[in-house]
Write a protein that holds these residues in place. Structure first.
Motif, PDB file in Angstrom:
ATOM      1  N   UNK A 148       0.829  -1.217   0.000  1.00  0.00           N
ATOM      2  CA  UNK A 148       0.000   0.000   0.000  1.00  0.00           C
ATOM      3  C   UNK A 148       0.860   1.263   0.000  1.00  0.00           C
ATOM      4  N   UNK A 149       2.022   1.159   0.615  1.00  0.00           N
ATOM      5  CA  UNK A 149       2.885   2.348   0.716  1.00  0.00           C
ATOM      6  C   UNK A 149       3.615   2.646  -0.591  1.00  0.00           C
ATOM      7  N   UNK A 150       3.973   1.593  -1.345  1.00  0.00           N
ATOM      8  CA  UNK A 150       4.856   1.766  -2.507  1.00  0.00           C
ATOM      9  C   UNK A 150       4.390   2.845  -3.498  1.00  0.00           C
ATOM     10  N   UNK A 151       3.103   2.862  -3.927  1.00  0.00           N
ATOM     11  CA  UNK A 151       2.715   3.918  -4.878  1.00  0.00           C
ATOM     12  C   UNK A 151       2.909   5.329  -4.316  1.00  0.00           C
ATOM     13  N   UNK A 152       2.724   5.478  -3.010  1.00  0.00           N
ATOM     14  CA  UNK A 152       2.935   6.795  -2.398  1.00  0.00           C
ATOM     15  C   UNK A 152       4.411   7.173  -2.409  1.00  0.00           C
ATOM     16  N   UNK A 153       5.264   6.174  -2.158  1.00  0.00           N
ATOM     17  CA  UNK A 153       6.710   6.452  -2.156  1.00  0.00           C
ATOM     18  C   UNK A 153       7.169   6.847  -3.563  1.00  0.00           C
ATOM     19  N   UNK A 154       6.621   6.131  -4.577  1.00  0.00           N
ATOM     20  CA  UNK A 154       6.996   6.455  -5.963  1.00  0.00           C
ATOM     21  C   UNK A 154       6.580   7.889  -6.294  1.00  0.00           C
ATOM     22  N   UNK A 155       5.416   8.281  -5.785  1.00  0.00           N
ATOM     23  CA  UNK A 155       4.912   9.636  -6.036  1.00  0.00           C
ATOM     24  C   UNK A 155       5.810  10.668  -5.335  1.00  0.00           C
ATOM     25  N   UNK A 185      28.809 -10.882   4.475  1.00  0.00           N
ATOM     26  CA  UNK A 185      28.308  -9.501   4.368  1.00  0.00           C
ATOM     27  C   UNK A 185      28.051  -8.921   5.751  1.00  0.00           C
ATOM     28  N   UNK A 186      28.555  -7.723   5.964  1.00  0.00           N
ATOM     29  CA  UNK A 186      28.133  -6.943   7.139  1.00  0.00           C
ATOM     30  C   UNK A 186      27.147  -5.921   6.599  1.00  0.00           C
ATOM     31  N   UNK A 187      25.907  -5.977   7.063  1.00  0.00           N
ATOM     32  CA  UNK A 187      24.857  -5.083   6.566  1.00  0.00           C
ATOM     33  C   UNK A 187      24.529  -4.068   7.660  1.00  0.00           C
ATOM     34  N   UNK A 188      24.582  -2.790   7.301  1.00  0.00           N
ATOM     35  CA  UNK A 188      24.257  -1.731   8.270  1.00  0.00           C
ATOM     36  C   UNK A 188      23.049  -0.964   7.762  1.00  0.00           C
ATOM     37  N   UNK A 189      22.012  -0.861   8.589  1.00  0.00           N
ATOM     38  CA  UNK A 189      20.815  -0.140   8.147  1.00  0.00           C
ATOM     39  C   UNK A 189      20.091   0.489   9.315  1.00  0.00           C
ATOM     40  N   UNK A 190      19.072   1.265   9.001  1.00  0.00           N
ATOM     41  CA  UNK A 190      18.293   1.873  10.090  1.00  0.00           C
ATOM     42  C   UNK A 190      16.796   1.694   9.883  1.00  0.00           C
ATOM     43  N   UNK A 191      16.399   1.000   8.806  1.00  0.00           N
ATOM     44  CA  UNK A 191      14.960   0.867   8.603  1.00  0.00           C
ATOM     45  C   UNK A 191      14.629  -0.545   8.153  1.00  0.00           C
ATOM     46  N   UNK A 192      13.348  -0.838   8.139  1.00  0.00           N
ATOM     47  CA  UNK A 192      12.894  -2.158   7.698  1.00  0.00           C
ATOM     48  C   UNK A 192      13.199  -2.348   6.210  1.00  0.00           C
ATOM     49  N   UNK A 193      13.304  -1.248   5.488  1.00  0.00           N
ATOM     50  CA  UNK A 193      13.596  -1.323   4.060  1.00  0.00           C
ATOM     51  C   UNK A 193      15.038  -1.729   3.773  1.00  0.00           C
ATOM     52  N   UNK A 247      11.359   1.094  -0.185  1.00  0.00           N
ATOM     53  CA  UNK A 247      10.870  -0.292  -0.199  1.00  0.00           C
ATOM     54  C   UNK A 247      11.295  -1.082  -1.434  1.00  0.00           C
ATOM     55  N   UNK A 248      12.287  -0.593  -2.167  1.00  0.00           N
ATOM     56  CA  UNK A 248      12.814  -1.435  -3.252  1.00  0.00           C
ATOM     57  C   UNK A 248      14.335  -1.544  -3.168  1.00  0.00           C
ATOM     58  N   UNK A 249      14.858  -1.516  -1.936  1.00  0.00           N
ATOM     59  CA  UNK A 249      16.304  -1.662  -1.764  1.00  0.00           C
ATOM     60  C   UNK A 249      16.635  -3.155  -1.746  1.00  0.00           C
ATOM     61  N   UNK A 250      16.618  -3.751  -2.930  1.00  0.00           N
ATOM     62  CA  UNK A 250      16.872  -5.194  -3.054  1.00  0.00           C
ATOM     63  C   UNK A 250      17.392  -5.472  -4.463  1.00  0.00           C
ATOM     64  N   UNK A 251      17.428  -6.747  -4.835  1.00  0.00           N
ATOM     65  CA  UNK A 251      18.067  -7.119  -6.103  1.00  0.00           C
ATOM     66  C   UNK A 251      17.381  -6.473  -7.309  1.00  0.00           C
TER      67      UNK A 251
END
Ligand code: C5P
Length: 303
Positions: free
Chosen positions: A107-114, A237-245, A214-218
């Motif tokens: 539901x969030x993705x179209x809003x993020x694209x906008x 891999x050492x992965x550093x992040x701050x969000x669920x994305x 929400x598209x930080x992936x392959x």
């Protein structure tokens, strides 16, 4: 005789002794660390978010600092309040949607694209010059976390690639690193939204595909990127992040080694559901940590 892996229980003891560090499954973390230590620097790659991961979330008085997109909000507000207000209105509208606990990711993705699309159009329509944007960065409220410069330099010194995977604006990160470090270290690479400039060095477009939270992936990783051969064979891999994305930033790297996920929690301590979620998806959760100390300690045991 001391083995390199002897450093792992010491690091685990230290991690488990810190009040603001949560490690829900110490056995798994220790096992991942042992594999990484055995593999050494040559088998390691660091994949990191930038905004509020390598950069600080708040200053000493608790005021929120800037993201890479936020550089435009602040500077344009100062120079062209009408346009600046448009950036601010967008943030006021869409930021609550990004973090709304009631909406699904779909539901969030179209809003993020906008949101990303509209703010990028404002930047391109205004034809900001490279020079102006570099000035904006110089005057911005982006601040490195304590130890971030040393962390990046030490990765470079040990030939550990650093992939900065950001849904922010890659050029802003580049200018920031150039201004703080003098140059972009050889080991540092970007997967991000890049402003493209015309021959007069005016912004004329953004790179594709668009990268939002929400598209930080392959799906957005271009395997033909020149640095890809450098991370081939880097199974740990050492992965550093701050969000669920940020938790799937490693999925483009084909391998069978472990990913150690380190998550910076910048949210409220009263939001127990959110904190619980971080504890489930990140191996190590750092609560309100303005430093890169933990990441540095992990790299130090691997080297
Ligand atoms: O995932 P990452 O931390 O790289 O994402 C960048 C952040 O930039 C998003 O979480 C979003 O809140 C923010 N943003 C912004 N202004 C925009 C677009 C995104 O501040 N125009």
């Amino acid at each position: 005789q001391l083995k390199k892996t002897d450093a792992v229980p010491l690091l685990m003891n230290w991690l488990l002794g810190q009040e603001s560090i949560v490690c829900s499954d110490p056995t798994t973390v220790a096992a991942k660390l042992r594999k990484m230590v055995v593999g050494g620097a040559g088998k390691t790659v660091v994949i990191s978010d930038f905004d509020y991961t390598l950069s600080r979330f708040a200053n000493g008085s608790g005021e929120r600092l800037s993201t890479t997109h936020g550089v435009f909000d602040d500077n344009v507000m100062r120079l062209k309040p009408e346009l600046g207000q448009k950036f601010v209105d967008l943030k006021n509208k869409y930021y609550p949607i990004e973090f709304c606990p009631k909406l699904t990711m779909e539901e969030k993705i179209p809003h993020m694209e906008k949101w990303w699309g509209t703010s990028h159009s404002l930047i391109v329509n205004e034809k900001f010059s490279k020079h102006t944007i570099q000035d904006f960065v110089r005057q911005s409220r982006i601040v490195f976390k304590d130890g971030a410069e040393d962390f990046i330099q030490s990765l470079d010194a040990h030939n550990i690639p650093l992939v900065i995977f950001s849904a922010g604006i890659g050029n802003i990160i580049e200018y920031f690193l150039e201004q703080k470090l003098g140059a972009i270290p050889r080991n540092t690479h970007f997967i991000s939204n890049m402003i493209l400039f015309d021959e007069d060095e005016k912004a004329c477009a953004f790179s594709e595909p668009l990268i939002h939270t929400f598209c930080k992936n392959s799906s957005v990783i271009q395997k033909e990127a020149p640095f890809f051969h450098e991370i081939n064979g880097r199974v740990n891999v050492i992965l550093l992040g701050d969000s669920m994305g940020d938790i799937h930033m490693d999925v483009g790297v084909e391998r069978d080694g472990p990913t150690l996920k380190v998550g910076y929690y910048n949210g409220s301590l009263d939001d127990t559901a959110a904190l619980q979620h971080y504890k489930e998806v990140y191996d190590i959760v750092l609560i309100h940590d303005p430093t890169l100390n933990v990441a540095q300690k992990i790299v130090d045991v691997i080297n």
